[in-house]
Scaffold this active site. Structure first.
Site, PDB file in Angstrom:
ATOM      1  CB  SER A  12      38.100  39.795  39.076  1.00  0.00           C
ATOM      2  OG  SER A  12      39.170  40.733  39.123  1.00  0.00           O
ATOM      3  CG  HIS A  37      34.637  42.625  38.866  1.00  0.00           C
ATOM      4  ND1 HIS A  37      33.590  43.340  39.404  1.00  0.00           N
ATOM      5  CD2 HIS A  37      35.687  42.822  39.701  1.00  0.00           C
ATOM      6  CE1 HIS A  37      33.979  43.932  40.531  1.00  0.00           C
ATOM      7  NE2 HIS A  37      35.259  43.633  40.730  1.00  0.00           N
ATOM      8  CG  ASP A  39      38.910  44.197  40.586  1.00  0.00           C
ATOM      9  OD1 ASP A  39      37.963  44.705  41.202  1.00  0.00           O
ATOM     10  OD2 ASP A  39      39.048  42.962  40.421  1.00  0.00           O
ATOM     11  CG  MET A  41      43.021  48.017  42.490  1.00  0.00           C
ATOM     12  SD  MET A  41      43.889  46.679  43.298  1.00  0.00           S
ATOM     13  CE  MET A  41      42.665  45.372  43.158  1.00  0.00           C
ATOM     14  CG  HIS A  70      35.416  47.140  42.380  1.00  0.00           C
ATOM     15  ND1 HIS A  70      35.902  46.045  43.060  1.00  0.00           N
ATOM     16  CD2 HIS A  70      35.177  48.080  43.328  1.00  0.00           C
ATOM     17  CE1 HIS A  70      35.948  46.314  44.350  1.00  0.00           C
ATOM     18  NE2 HIS A  70      35.524  47.546  44.542  1.00  0.00           N
ATOM     19  CG  MET A  72      38.817  48.918  44.843  1.00  0.00           C
ATOM     20  SD  MET A  72      39.492  47.262  44.654  1.00  0.00           S
ATOM     21  CE  MET A  72      39.199  47.036  42.893  1.00  0.00           C
ATOM     22  CG  MET A 141      34.589  45.353  49.017  1.00  0.00           C
ATOM     23  SD  MET A 141      34.911  44.815  47.323  1.00  0.00           S
ATOM     24  CE  MET A 141      36.478  43.942  47.499  1.00  0.00           C
ATOM     25  CG  ASP A 176      35.071  42.036  44.315  1.00  0.00           C
ATOM     26  OD1 ASP A 176      35.777  41.034  44.087  1.00  0.00           O
ATOM     27  OD2 ASP A 176      35.326  43.172  43.876  1.00  0.00           O
TER      28      ASP A 176
HETATM   29  C1  DX5 Z   1      39.843  42.763  45.278  1.00  0.00           C
HETATM   30  C2  DX5 Z   1      39.124  42.883  43.951  1.00  0.00           C
HETATM   31  C3  DX5 Z   1      38.496  41.621  43.523  1.00  0.00           C
HETATM   32  C4  DX5 Z   1      39.467  40.505  43.290  1.00  0.00           C
HETATM   33  C5  DX5 Z   1      38.798  39.211  43.577  1.00  0.00           C
HETATM   34  O1  DX5 Z   1      40.315  43.998  45.651  1.00  0.00           O
HETATM   35  O2  DX5 Z   1      38.116  43.874  44.020  1.00  0.00           O
HETATM   36  O3  DX5 Z   1      37.647  41.801  42.405  1.00  0.00           O
HETATM   37  O4  DX5 Z   1      39.971  40.461  42.003  1.00  0.00           O
HETATM   38  O5  DX5 Z   1      39.748  38.213  43.489  1.00  0.00           O
HETATM   39  P1  DX5 Z   1      39.547  36.780  44.134  1.00  0.00           P
HETATM   40  O6  DX5 Z   1      38.310  36.206  43.515  1.00  0.00           O
HETATM   41  O7  DX5 Z   1      40.780  36.078  43.766  1.00  0.00           O
HETATM   42  O8  DX5 Z   1      39.369  36.995  45.618  1.00  0.00           O
HETATM   43 ZN    ZN Z   2      36.516  43.962  42.411  1.00  0.00          ZN
END
Ligand code: DX5
Ligand code: ZN
Length: 227
Positions: A12, A37, A39, A41, A70, A72, A141, A176
């Site tokens: 990620s 990956h 993320d 947000m 991904h 969010m 998750m 994840d």
């Molecule tokens: C959390 C994200 C993850 C995150 C994982 O909201 O969706 O992808 O980056 O990070 P680690 O591996 O550090 O838990």
């Molecule tokens: Zn993620």
């Protein structure tokens, strides 16, 4: 994108150097990442804010493997076309992000992407029972979404249930949150194939010291494959 159930490590870039995304993506791929990956947000569905479709589009030319986006965010539907245009290979929406996940998954596929559905820790496996033929990936998750570096929440029972529900359908199980060499064997044994890892891949390394990323990726893969 062909389908198989071998272990795939998806670093990620939430844990990458935000001033050097291009170099970071090239480095993790050179060091053995299978997928990248991303993320997204929105400061609304989750309390943190990262980047939007314009940034994701700028990452695209650097990604030679699979760009796994991904979301969010809520709502999702108004942004699906923008992420298709940005070049996402897999676009994952949270089941908790709105009332019409069924329609969302159809729309993602209609836009030419693989469709993923993510489940927060509090959401049961049964929530996807009627979505299995509409989805290419189920993201379990193992932290509450929003931040990297959180403590792994054991979802073994949920992963086993999903693996059984999926049967021989070509649906990936992605994990994840908190994946590292200690937790990877548990989720692999339960049936996962895509392992997202942020802090466990980037820790100790930098754009000037990318060999560490390779060591970290190999350690997670070896642990998972030994399960
Ligand atoms: C959390 C994200 C993850 C995150 C994982 O909201 O969706 O992808 O980056 O990070 P680690 O591996 O550090 O838990
Ligand atoms: Zn993620």
């Amino acid at each position: 994108m062909s389908f198989d159930r071998s272990v795939k490590i998806a670093p990620s870039i939430l844990s990458a150097d935000f001033a050097n995304f291009g170099q970071e993506i090239q480095a993790i791929e050179a060091e053995g990442a299978d997928w990248v990956h991303v993320d997204v947000m929105d400061g609304h569905f989750v309390p943190n804010l990262t980047f939007g479709p314009m940034a994701v589009k700028a990452f695209r030319p650097h990604v030679k493997t699979v760009m796994d986006v991904h979301l969010m965010i809520a709502p999702v539907d108004p942004y699906i076309e923008a992420y298709a245009d940005a070049g996402a290979d897999v676009l994952t929406a949270h089941i908790e992000a709105g009332p019409h996940i069924h329609r969302t998954l159809q729309a993602i596929r209609a836009s030419g992407m693989k469709a993923g559905v993510a489940l927060n820790p509090g959401t049961p496996a049964e929530a996807v029972a009627h979505l299995l033929d509409l989805t290419d990936l189920i993201c379990v998750m193992t932290v509450n979404p929003g931040f990297g570096g959180q403590k792994f929440i054991d979802m073994t029972g949920k992963i086993i249930a999903l693996r059984q529900m999926i049967g021989d359908r070509p649906v990936h199980i992605e994990i994840d949150g908190g994946v590292d060499p200690t937790t990877a064997p548990k989720v692999r044994a339960a049936g996962a194939d895509v392992l997202v890892a942020g802090s466990a891949v980037f820790k100790g390394g930098s754009v000037d010291n990318t060999g560490v990323y390779g060591n970290n990726i190999r350690a997670i893969r070896a642990a998972a494959n030994a399960a």
